[in-house]
Scaffold this motif. Structure first.
Motif, mmCIF file in Angstrom:
data_model
loop_
_atom_site.group_PDB
_atom_site.id
_atom_site.type_symbol
_atom_site.label_atom_id
_atom_site.label_comp_id
_atom_site.label_asym_id
_atom_site.label_seq_id
_atom_site.Cartn_x
_atom_site.Cartn_y
_atom_site.Cartn_z
ATOM 1 N N TYR A 35 0.789 -1.284 -0.001
ATOM 2 C CA TYR A 35 0.093 -0.061 0.017
ATOM 3 C C TYR A 35 0.813 1.183 -0.056
ATOM 4 C CZ TYR A 35 -4.458 -2.440 1.281
ATOM 5 O OH TYR A 35 -5.631 -3.029 1.216
ATOM 6 N N GLN A 37 0.686 5.263 1.059
ATOM 7 C CA GLN A 37 0.146 6.121 2.148
ATOM 8 C C GLN A 37 0.801 7.475 1.831
ATOM 9 O OE1 GLN A 37 -0.100 5.384 6.427
ATOM 10 N NE2 GLN A 37 -1.797 6.542 6.628
ATOM 11 N N PRO A 43 -4.288 4.626 3.543
ATOM 12 C CA PRO A 43 -3.650 3.679 2.296
ATOM 13 C C PRO A 43 -4.288 3.353 1.161
ATOM 14 C CG PRO A 43 -3.548 2.767 4.866
ATOM 15 C CD PRO A 43 -4.608 4.054 4.667
ATOM 16 N N LEU A 91 3.744 1.067 2.630
ATOM 17 C CA LEU A 91 3.258 -0.403 3.936
ATOM 18 C C LEU A 91 2.961 -1.505 3.240
ATOM 19 C CD1 LEU A 91 0.509 1.845 5.495
ATOM 20 C CD2 LEU A 91 2.672 1.375 6.616
ATOM 21 N N PHE A 107 -0.082 -5.236 9.307
ATOM 22 C CA PHE A 107 0.864 -4.446 8.532
ATOM 23 C C PHE A 107 2.354 -4.429 9.441
ATOM 24 C CE2 PHE A 107 -1.420 -2.195 5.614
ATOM 25 C CZ PHE A 107 -2.942 -2.194 5.983
ATOM 26 N N GLY A 108 3.320 -4.076 8.246
ATOM 27 C CA GLY A 108 4.723 -3.498 8.907
ATOM 28 C C GLY A 108 4.680 -2.459 9.141
ATOM 29 N N ALA A 109 5.879 -1.818 9.772
ATOM 30 C CA ALA A 109 5.939 -0.402 10.327
ATOM 31 C C ALA A 109 6.188 0.520 9.183
ATOM 32 C CB ALA A 109 7.180 -0.379 11.163
#
Lengths: 116, 114
Positions: A35, A37, A43, A91, A107-109
């Motif tokens: 994604y 953002q 996102p 993301l 989700f990751g950071a």
């Protein structure tokens, strides 16, 4: 369980340069998403993989963005050449299906890209 | 196609006051609904989800949301907010076929003031 890993966390490049982001999903998660953002926005999906096949890349700017998921695990998102409007957080998320059939995303950071 | 509208971009509120963050969706098929929270410089964390069954869903930190099919809404509420609830909140919708990715709203920034 380990979460979704992303690197690098931050990247600053000049326009027309290239950049690559890496994502390692949660073990066993067949579906992987990238994604974008942009600051102040929600996102927006760029690409969705199921194992190593593409499910949806309709919003991926294919003239400059590319993504791959080799062996159905890790994924790389590349931008070449970068434009100022590509400044955003990228993301990565992965998901598994619940008993009801829903995809619940983890989700990751994120990787924050600044294009100067 | 599906879409999500978060009606408020920012919601300022005093600590210990109640809050409601509004979310409306449109979809031609049955949906799954989610609220995610994003703290500064972090990714999105799942807050709560509606998949099926009871239309009222709760999170572990006191938030709740109610799925209202007739009004196509999934508003998020908390009876008493804390400073630590300051964050960006995103509503998201997924189709019940489950194959497609989630569509997110534009987010609501909750600012809790002392």
């Amino acid at each position: 369980e380990a979460g979704v890993a992303q690197s690098p966390r931050y990247k600053i490049i000049e326009k027309r340069q290239s950049v690559a982001f890496w994502c390692n999903p949660i073990s066993g998660h067949a579906t992987l998403y990238w994604y974008q953002q942009i600051l102040g926005q929600g996102p927006k999906l760029l690409i969705q993989f199921q194992n190593n096949g593409v499910v949806d890349d309709s919003q991926l700017p294919k003239d400059r963005f590319s993504a791959e998921r080799l062996k159905g695990v890790d994924s790389t998102l590349k931008i070449q050449p970068a434009k100022l409007e590509d400044s955003a957080v990228y993301l990565c998320a992965s998901s598994s299906k619940t008993l009801s059939g829903a995809n619940v995303l983890t989700f990751g950071a994120g990787s924050r890209l600044t294009v100067l | 196609a599906q879409s999500v509208t978060q009606l408020d971009s920012q919601v300022p509120v005093f600590e210990e006051a109640p809050v409601e963050l509004r979310c409306n969706y449109s979809s031609s098929v049955s949906v799954y609904l989610f609220w995610y929270v994003q703290y500064p410089n972090q990714g999105l964390q799942l807050l709560l989800k509606y998949l099926s069954g009871s239309t009222l869903v709760e999170s572990i930190n006191g938030f709740e949301a109610e799925f209202n099919k007739s009004q196509t809404s999934f508003h998020l509420r908390k009876p008493s907010v804390h400073i630590s609830d300051t964050a960006e909140y995103f509503c998201a919708v997924g189709m019940d076929t489950g194959r497609r990715a989630l569509t997110f709203g534009s987010g609501t920034r909750l600012q809790v003031q002392p």
